[in-house]
Design a protein around this motif. Sequence first.
Motif, PDB file in Angstrom:
ATOM      1  N   LEU A 130      43.331  41.748  80.734  1.00  0.00           N
ATOM      2  CA  LEU A 130      44.132  40.830  80.474  1.00  0.00           C
ATOM      3  C   LEU A 130      45.261  40.456  81.622  1.00  0.00           C
ATOM      4  CD1 LEU A 130      45.833  38.578  78.792  1.00  0.00           C
ATOM      5  CD2 LEU A 130      47.386  40.370  77.919  1.00  0.00           C
ATOM      6  N   ASP A 131      45.834  41.706  82.473  1.00  0.00           N
ATOM      7  CA  ASP A 131      46.542  41.426  83.496  1.00  0.00           C
ATOM      8  C   ASP A 131      45.753  41.021  84.747  1.00  0.00           C
ATOM      9  OD1 ASP A 131      48.658  42.394  82.372  1.00  0.00           O
ATOM     10  OD2 ASP A 131      48.449  44.589  83.240  1.00  0.00           O
TER      11      ASP A 131
ATOM     12  N   ARG B 182      44.442  36.919  83.544  1.00  0.00           N
ATOM     13  CA  ARG B 182      45.218  36.065  83.028  1.00  0.00           C
ATOM     14  C   ARG B 182      45.626  34.796  83.968  1.00  0.00           C
ATOM     15  NH1 ARG B 182      50.330  38.143  80.087  1.00  0.00           N
ATOM     16  NH2 ARG B 182      50.551  35.837  80.019  1.00  0.00           N
ATOM     17  N   GLU B 183      45.967  35.174  85.266  1.00  0.00           N
ATOM     18  CA  GLU B 183      46.528  34.319  86.156  1.00  0.00           C
ATOM     19  C   GLU B 183      45.309  33.443  86.911  1.00  0.00           C
ATOM     20  OE1 GLU B 183      49.744  33.473  86.725  1.00  0.00           O
ATOM     21  OE2 GLU B 183      50.268  35.080  85.296  1.00  0.00           O
TER      22      GLU B 183
ATOM     23  N   ARG C  37      41.547  30.392  82.361  1.00  0.00           N
ATOM     24  CA  ARG C  37      42.013  30.275  81.289  1.00  0.00           C
ATOM     25  C   ARG C  37      41.462  31.111  80.186  1.00  0.00           C
ATOM     26  NH1 ARG C  37      39.719  24.664  79.357  1.00  0.00           N
ATOM     27  NH2 ARG C  37      40.847  23.791  80.889  1.00  0.00           N
ATOM     28  N   CYS C  38      42.341  32.134  80.102  1.00  0.00           N
ATOM     29  CA  CYS C  38      41.920  33.286  78.891  1.00  0.00           C
ATOM     30  C   CYS C  38      43.216  33.841  78.352  1.00  0.00           C
ATOM     31  CB  CYS C  38      41.102  34.204  79.670  1.00  0.00           C
ATOM     32  SG  CYS C  38      42.122  35.472  80.953  1.00  0.00           S
ATOM     33  N   PHE C  39      42.837  34.583  77.094  1.00  0.00           N
ATOM     34  CA  PHE C  39      44.155  35.360  76.421  1.00  0.00           C
ATOM     35  C   PHE C  39      43.290  36.594  75.852  1.00  0.00           C
ATOM     36  CE2 PHE C  39      44.178  34.010  71.921  1.00  0.00           C
ATOM     37  CZ  PHE C  39      43.179  33.082  71.726  1.00  0.00           C
ATOM     38  N   ASN C  40      44.219  37.347  75.449  1.00  0.00           N
ATOM     39  CA  ASN C  40      43.805  38.611  74.779  1.00  0.00           C
ATOM     40  C   ASN C  40      44.190  38.304  73.099  1.00  0.00           C
ATOM     41  OD1 ASN C  40      43.968  41.126  73.256  1.00  0.00           O
ATOM     42  ND2 ASN C  40      42.487  41.676  74.975  1.00  0.00           N
TER      43      ASN C  40
ATOM     44  N   GLN D 239      47.878  39.394  72.482  1.00  0.00           N
ATOM     45  CA  GLN D 239      48.736  38.200  72.242  1.00  0.00           C
ATOM     46  C   GLN D 239      48.631  37.337  70.885  1.00  0.00           C
ATOM     47  OE1 GLN D 239      47.021  36.789  75.958  1.00  0.00           O
ATOM     48  NE2 GLN D 239      48.769  36.304  76.682  1.00  0.00           N
TER      49      GLN D 239
ATOM     50  N   ARG E 104      45.822  27.750  82.528  1.00  0.00           N
ATOM     51  CA  ARG E 104      46.046  29.136  82.071  1.00  0.00           C
ATOM     52  C   ARG E 104      46.874  29.357  80.590  1.00  0.00           C
ATOM     53  NH1 ARG E 104      50.429  31.686  84.215  1.00  0.00           N
ATOM     54  NH2 ARG E 104      51.781  30.338  85.389  1.00  0.00           N
TER      55      ARG E 104
ATOM     56  N   THR F  67      49.981  30.698  79.200  1.00  0.00           N
ATOM     57  CA  THR F  67      51.246  31.432  79.406  1.00  0.00           C
ATOM     58  C   THR F  67      51.694  32.004  78.337  1.00  0.00           C
ATOM     59  OG1 THR F  67      52.488  29.374  78.899  1.00  0.00           O
ATOM     60  CG2 THR F  67      51.754  29.472  81.144  1.00  0.00           C
ATOM     61  N   ASP F  68      52.904  32.935  78.410  1.00  0.00           N
ATOM     62  CA  ASP F  68      53.754  33.592  77.471  1.00  0.00           C
ATOM     63  C   ASP F  68      54.205  32.527  76.522  1.00  0.00           C
ATOM     64  OD1 ASP F  68      52.789  35.952  78.258  1.00  0.00           O
ATOM     65  OD2 ASP F  68      54.479  36.386  79.508  1.00  0.00           O
TER      66      ASP F  68
END
Length: 542
Positions: free
Chosen positions: A234-235, A238-239, A242-245, A249, A456, A458-459
């Motif tokens: 993820l780290d 992620r930047e 376009r992805c997420f865990n 998350q 991407r 974002t949080d």
Amino acid sequence: MAAQVSANVVKNAATTKILAKVPPPAFSQATHRSRCLAQLRSKHNGLEKYIYLNGLKDRDPTLFYTLLYDNMREMVPILYTPTVGDACTNYSHIWRRPEGMYVSIGDKGRIREVLSTWPNVREGRIAVVTDGSRILGLGDLGANGLPIAVGKLDLYIAGAGVRPSSAVPICLDLGTSTERYLNDPLYIGVRRPRPSLEEMDEFMDEFMDAMKEVFPNLLVQFEDFSTDNAFRYLDRFREKYRCFNDDIQGTGSVVLSGFLNAAHLASHASGRPLSEHRILFFGAGSAGIGVAKQLLSFFKFEGMSEADATKQIWTVDSKGLITADRPGLQEHKKFFARTDYQGPPLTNLVDIINHVKPTALLGLSTLRNAFTKEVVEAMASHNPRPIIFPLSNPVSLCEVDYEDAINWTDGKVIFASGSPYKPISRGERTFEPGQGNNMYIFPGIGLGALLAKASRVTDSMVEQASVALASSLDREEREAGLVYPRLDRIREISARIALAVVRAAQNASVDGVPALRHVTDNTLLTYIKEQMWDPRPSKNHL
Ligand SMILES: NC(=O)C1=CN([C@@H]2O[C@H](COP(=O)(O)OP(=O)(O)OC[C@H]3O[C@@H](n4cnc5c(N)ncnc54)[C@H](O)[C@@H]3O)[C@@H](O)[C@H]2O)C=CC1
Ligand SMILES: CC(=O)C(=O)O
Ligand SMILES: [Mg+2]
């Protein structure tokens, strides 16, 4: 659909053999849907039901998704947790046909070529990618992990209206550390131990690069990677992509949402302010720490600083309460490690509860029945309405069964579990459990990210998804004391989550559709709903 196809065949071919395949003259789709449900219900166990549904999806996908759409509460527990856990465990034995993509460690150096074999790459929008190393709480299932990706994508399709042709299930076949599979003659994956970190990093870098090239419009959802790799990738990505865990998350977002509603109910009963909630996490893996980090938002909404919010959270792993002075503490556990406890290690959960006096106990430990009667009663002794969320999946690993939690708290518990439980009747009253599962959130996050063409995730997109879910309860659900909405409304809810996600993407300037910035929320919501694929034949297919 089957009837139309067969009728065309009859027109064009006059052989009796083909005519024999025509449905009976009185065939109707509605009756056939009832017939399929009856066939499903006649199966004796979950795995047989899973196999039946899998075959139905192959024979007639439109019928399959129509049935799923209309029978979410009955079918989701088969296609997803808990039964998908059995399907994964036994996948090499029940395998019938290819239903996703395997990218193997042996493909290193030519991953782009392998990905290019997927039909209609231009239509690919969402890939759920697992390496099978931690499927639900069942451990390293290797190449048997594919059904989890398929199941998550079925929820995208039924729950958020993603088109079936846009869904790309992928299992990275990198070996397994599970001896039993390595020795199983029917094992479907490569027979080798998992690669070194260095080799895996090279593989993942090439894989993500190739994914972007081959599927230019894709969102990648990482699923069920073992904890260290879940955080690392993820780290790392992620930047850039376009992805997420989902486990970090998605779970964080869905639990924040349920907790927002639960905390209001608990504070109403105790008279204590929201800012005084104290949360104890039993289990400090990718899910536990992912949720703990997301719950900082809860205190932030109450005007607290991150440092003060962190003090309201305690974490426990297999060695007990996590303190900063423990030698060799893993990196991901350091953030919440307590510096305010100096006594002997606290290893017993009841002792830990009596020390912390939490208002909420969240289980992400994979430890069946860890919340014993003594544990639940200790929670009830400190709180008029204890919040207890046993979130480990599948049900066979859940920290406490709903009925026990109800009995041991005299019905006071505010409860949500990772896998589904049935309501319980006591005299006049019916108690209804919540399901704190990322399935409520990832379809909406994915849909929103896609429609915004976000570069991407974002949080703030994840956080706003959570707020949208929390506020999606209707009046009847609130009056019933629920903390999550009912599953039957998932499409409506996914649309609202997607709206919040699009807005958050715009606010973070990661969106790619300027025209959507200037429309009202109502117009945007209508637009989102129009984009959702509907399997029912009478509906518009966009
Ligand atoms: N409800 C939901 O939406 C989700 C639920 N989960 C579930 O969460 C569980 C954990 O997943 P991960 O964090 O990825 O796994 P993990 O294996 O990385 O973490 C498990 C954690 O539990 C702790 N633990 C294990 N045995 C323990 C014991 N005897 N006493 C105290 N702590 C103990 C471990 O030390 C570790 O910190 C799984 O069952 C998974 O299915 C995961 C994602 C979403
Ligand atoms: C629900 C989910 O993502 C898990 O248990 O891993
Ligand atoms: Mg998962």
